[in-house]
Design an enzyme around this catalytic site. Structure first.
Site, mmCIF file in Angstrom:
data_model
loop_
_atom_site.group_PDB
_atom_site.id
_atom_site.type_symbol
_atom_site.label_atom_id
_atom_site.label_comp_id
_atom_site.label_asym_id
_atom_site.label_seq_id
_atom_site.Cartn_x
_atom_site.Cartn_y
_atom_site.Cartn_z
ATOM 1 N N TYR A 125 -40.360 37.670 -4.039
ATOM 2 C CA TYR A 125 -39.594 37.496 -5.267
ATOM 3 C C TYR A 125 -38.722 38.709 -5.568
ATOM 4 O O TYR A 125 -39.217 39.834 -5.700
ATOM 5 C CB TYR A 125 -40.523 37.234 -6.462
ATOM 6 C CG TYR A 125 -41.454 36.048 -6.299
ATOM 7 C CD1 TYR A 125 -41.182 35.009 -5.419
ATOM 8 C CD2 TYR A 125 -42.634 35.969 -7.044
ATOM 9 C CE1 TYR A 125 -42.041 33.932 -5.276
ATOM 10 C CE2 TYR A 125 -43.496 34.887 -6.911
ATOM 11 C CZ TYR A 125 -43.198 33.878 -6.022
ATOM 12 O OH TYR A 125 -44.061 32.816 -5.890
ATOM 13 N N GLY B 232 -46.566 24.184 -11.153
ATOM 14 C CA GLY B 232 -45.687 23.040 -11.403
ATOM 15 C C GLY B 232 -46.281 21.977 -12.291
ATOM 16 O O GLY B 232 -45.966 20.792 -12.145
ATOM 17 N N ALA C 148 -43.819 19.728 -13.752
ATOM 18 C CA ALA C 148 -42.971 18.994 -12.800
ATOM 19 C C ALA C 148 -41.503 19.371 -12.959
ATOM 20 O O ALA C 148 -40.638 18.510 -13.171
ATOM 21 C CB ALA C 148 -43.171 17.486 -12.956
ATOM 22 N N GLY D 141 -40.020 20.681 -15.309
ATOM 23 C CA GLY D 141 -39.495 20.368 -16.637
ATOM 24 C C GLY D 141 -39.301 18.895 -16.914
ATOM 25 O O GLY D 141 -38.997 18.503 -18.049
ATOM 26 N N LEU E 22 -41.514 16.535 -17.136
ATOM 27 C CA LEU E 22 -42.496 16.043 -18.101
ATOM 28 C C LEU E 22 -42.191 16.492 -19.524
ATOM 29 O O LEU E 22 -42.728 15.943 -20.487
ATOM 30 C CB LEU E 22 -43.897 16.517 -17.712
ATOM 31 C CG LEU E 22 -44.478 15.888 -16.446
ATOM 32 C CD1 LEU E 22 -45.790 16.564 -16.065
ATOM 33 C CD2 LEU E 22 -44.695 14.384 -16.641
ATOM 34 N N LYS F 117 -36.668 17.074 -19.270
ATOM 35 C CA LYS F 117 -35.506 17.395 -18.453
ATOM 36 C C LYS F 117 -35.068 16.155 -17.692
ATOM 37 O O LYS F 117 -35.851 15.509 -17.015
ATOM 38 C CB LYS F 117 -35.843 18.517 -17.476
ATOM 39 C CG LYS F 117 -34.671 18.959 -16.624
ATOM 40 C CD LYS F 117 -35.076 20.116 -15.714
ATOM 41 C CE LYS F 117 -33.902 20.569 -14.855
ATOM 42 N NZ LYS F 117 -34.293 21.702 -13.969
#
Length: 275
Positions: A51, A196, A199, A201, A203, A206
């Protein structure tokens, strides 16, 4: 905040953990986000050397330094940045892992890593070499435990059956229940770290036409059910989504990514009493 034992280790981790991937090193809010997470009971922080070219580890190590002995740090290894940073290659050779762990320790400003995770894996990996290297790092005290972050059965099942991993980080949500078919294989030895849970966003509202193999009709049915539950029990959709993954005993924690201080303030109000 509730705490669960991570696999067969001695670590009791918060059922909500902070996934640090989305934190940017140039954001003045990041330290505040990490401290706010700690203040609301989160004691498990997940990052990776991949990252932000390792800067995510630097950020996390600096923010956690003053209460290092009260938290658990998890990081990952295996994805090796090219020198020009145009991409990365996969490398789990002993030499690379030994070099990578020392680099991570330095960036994290710590003498040990609580959970060191193989960041993926392939069936072509030299399994015995990887395992011997991880066990050596444990014996040296550089890592306390090791795990894997994989959704590939031909990779994580071998670790499940032939190693001392304590955890597997897996994508798992109301819209992605694929991991459930393997939960019985983990038994009491290994815990799932669920990533996640929202999912991506979807759920939470989105817009997206499809997700994995779900048809738009099937996906809408699940979203409607989620909204009905939230309304019936007067809870936020985030809480329902988290409760779904945490209902399984094998899931020790849900790894949640939070980008802003405002978001974690809202998160604290919504989830501090989740259980």
């Amino acid at each position: 905040m509730h705490y669960n034992r991570l696999g067969n280790s001695e670590l009791n981790i918060s059922q909500i953990a902070l996934g640090c991937m989305s934190l940017k090193s140039d954001s003045a809010e990041c330290s505040c986000i990490i401290e706010a997470a700690y203040d609301c009971g989160i004691n498990y922080f997940d990052t990776a050397d991949l990252y932000d070219f390792g800067e995510n580890e630097v950020l996390l190590g600096k923010a956690l330094k003053k209460f290092r002995d009260k938290v658990y740090i998890a990081t990952k290894v295996g994805n090796r940045w090219k020198e020009d940073r145009s991409g990365w290659t996969w490398d789990v050779s002993a030499k690379y892992i030994f070099d990578a762990v020392d680099a991570s320790l330095k960036r994290l400003q710590t003498d040990y890593i609580d959970v060191y995770q193989i960041h993926g894996g392939t069936k072509e990996d030299n399994f015995e070499e990887v395992l011997d290297t991880l066990e050596t790092l444990k014996a040296q005290g550089k890592i306390r435990y090791y795990g894997i972050s994989s959704i590939r059965p031909n990779v994580f099942l071998r670790f499940t059956e032939q190693s001392n991993i304590i955890s597997n980080m897996m994508q798992y949500s109301m819209l992605d229940t694929r991991p459930e078919k393997y939960f019985d294989r983990f038994k009491d030895k290994i815990s799932v770290l669920a990533r996640g849970a929202y999912a991506q966003g979807v759920l939470l509202g989105k817009a997206k036409d499809s997700y994995l193999s779900h048809s738009s009709t099937n996906m809408q049915s699940i979203l409607t059910y989620l909204e009905e539950l939230a309304s019936q029990y007067q809870l936020h959709k985030e809480t329902i989504a988290l409760a779904y993954v945490l209902r399984k005993k094998v899931v020790a924690s849900s790894i949640v990514g939070i980008r802003t201080y405002g978001a974690i303030s809202c998160f604290e109000a919504k989830h501090h009493r989740t259980g």
